[in-house]
Design an enzyme around this catalytic site. Structure first.
Site, PDB file in Angstrom:
ATOM      1  N   SER A 165      16.226  79.171  36.682  1.00 49.20           N
ATOM      2  CA  SER A 165      15.176  80.494  36.764  1.00 49.20           C
ATOM      3  C   SER A 165      14.459  80.367  38.308  1.00 49.20           C
ATOM      4  CB  SER A 165      13.865  80.500  35.877  1.00 49.20           C
ATOM      5  OG  SER A 165      13.541  81.476  35.347  1.00 49.20           O
ATOM      6  N   LYS A 217      -4.205  98.957  33.691  1.00 47.41           N
ATOM      7  CA  LYS A 217      -4.744  97.690  34.307  1.00 47.41           C
ATOM      8  C   LYS A 217      -4.595  96.685  33.203  1.00 47.41           C
ATOM      9  CE  LYS A 217      -7.344  95.248  36.670  1.00 47.41           C
ATOM     10  NZ  LYS A 217      -6.863  94.643  38.032  1.00 47.41           N
TER      11      LYS A 217
END
Length: 338
Positions: A165, A217
């Site tokens: 990763s 948000k």
């Protein structure tokens, strides 16, 4: 006997008191101290290897053999002094990554020091060990390695255990990736997990409100009620990060078939080479040993010396952080993880 017992107890209490007072005085004195600047240590691996070899030779060779060997080495040393050949210089850095890629700042300082040498670098070898972590943190670490490439300096990444990763994101920046036979490579995917306690709160008549200025948000939340629209946006963001990750991989290793490897799966070193995820199967020890035959190899390590109080606080914080990080690894809320 009773007197001796009481006297021994008195001495023990006195010693304890003195030790405690000394510790307190040390802590108070260290409060006003500032952390000392970064210290860069340099170890010549050729010398280390030579010392180990000589130690072994002294144990297994006869006096006659040692005498002949010393004579031969003396002749070779004189020949090298007369020779105008300049050996290559190879520099080795270590990166042991956690979720936050905390070693990035040390890596930055080491690379900055190296680049100040200008054209006196023939190769940089970075030993990367990481299972990945926060996207922005590992993106920053990879950008530090890219500074080496941008100067036209050959960069080799060695992986002995795992570069998955975010760790693999760092590795692909290199000109050459070398991994041990059973090193874990790949995991080109993105993960984000979070629990939701909204039903539990409702069960206990607890209200929880989230107010935002901006529709996105906050998408999913830990304690509020999640909507299908928020879930879809969350998944879209996840896919966007995955696309960025894949584009980054392909921009550095265009011989990789992303359709086959960008599914989050991992491969061991001996299989990773078949997928073009790495270039060579070997341990870092063998690679550096071979480089020592033709080059001067130097290990660089930066460290910050902290006052006593900060060191004690850092130790306590490290213990707490380890527990928190293990929890975050499972929950991974509010952040994307590679």
């Amino acid at each position: 006997m009773e007197f001796l017992s009481e006297y021994g107890l008195f001495l023990a209490k006195s010693a304890t008191f003195v030790v405690v007072v000394a510790i307190i005085i040390g802590l108070i004195a260290s409060v006003g101290q500032k952390a000392k600047p970064e210290k860069l240590t340099v170890e010549h691996l050729n010398d280390k290897l030579d010392k180990l070899k000589k130690q072994l030779q002294s144990e297994v060779l006869t006096k006659k053999q040692l005498k002949e060997l010393a004579k031969k080495e003396k002749t070779e040393a004189k020949a090298k002094e007369k020779s105008l050949e300049v050996k290559e210089k190879v520099y080795v850095l270590n990166f042991n990554g956690d979720i936050k890629a905390s070693q990035s700042e040390h890596l930055k300082d080491e690379i900055t020091a190296l680049l100040s040498l200008n054209d006196h670098i023939d190769e940089v070898v970075v030993k990367v060990e990481s299972g990945g972590g926060m996207v922005h943190q590992y993106g920053y670490a990879a950008s530090q390695l890219d500074r080496i490439k941008s100067q036209g300096i050959p960069l080799t990444i060695c992986v002995d255990k795992v570069a998955a990763s975010g760790g693999y994101m760092m590795a692909v920046v290199a000109d050459k990736i070398i991994a041990a036979p059973f090193a874990i490579i790949g995991s080109i995917g993105v993960i984000a997990q979070l629990p939701n306690f909204n039903k539990l709160l409702k069960k206990h008549d607890v209200d929880f409100e989230v107010h935002t200025a901006g529709e996105y948000k906050r998408t999913l939340t830990l304690f509020g009620e999640n909507t299908d629209k928020a879930r879809e946006k969350f998944k879209e963001d996840l896919k966007d990060v995955h696309v960025l990750f894949k584009n980054f991989i392909s921009s550095h290793r265009d011989n990789i078939n992303l359709d086959e490897v960008a599914n989050g799966d991992v491969w061991y070193g001996q299989d990773a080479i078949k997928q073009s995820l790495i270039d060579e199967v070997s341990t870092s020890d063998d690679y550096l040993l071979s480089r020592c035959q033709t080059a001067d190899v130097y290990l660089l390590k930066s460290e910050e010396k902290k006052p006593l109080l900060k060191r004690l606080g850092a130790s306590a914080q490290e213990g707490i952080s380890t527990s928190i990080e293990k929890t975050i690894e499972k929950l991974a809320f509010t952040k994307w993880y590679l």
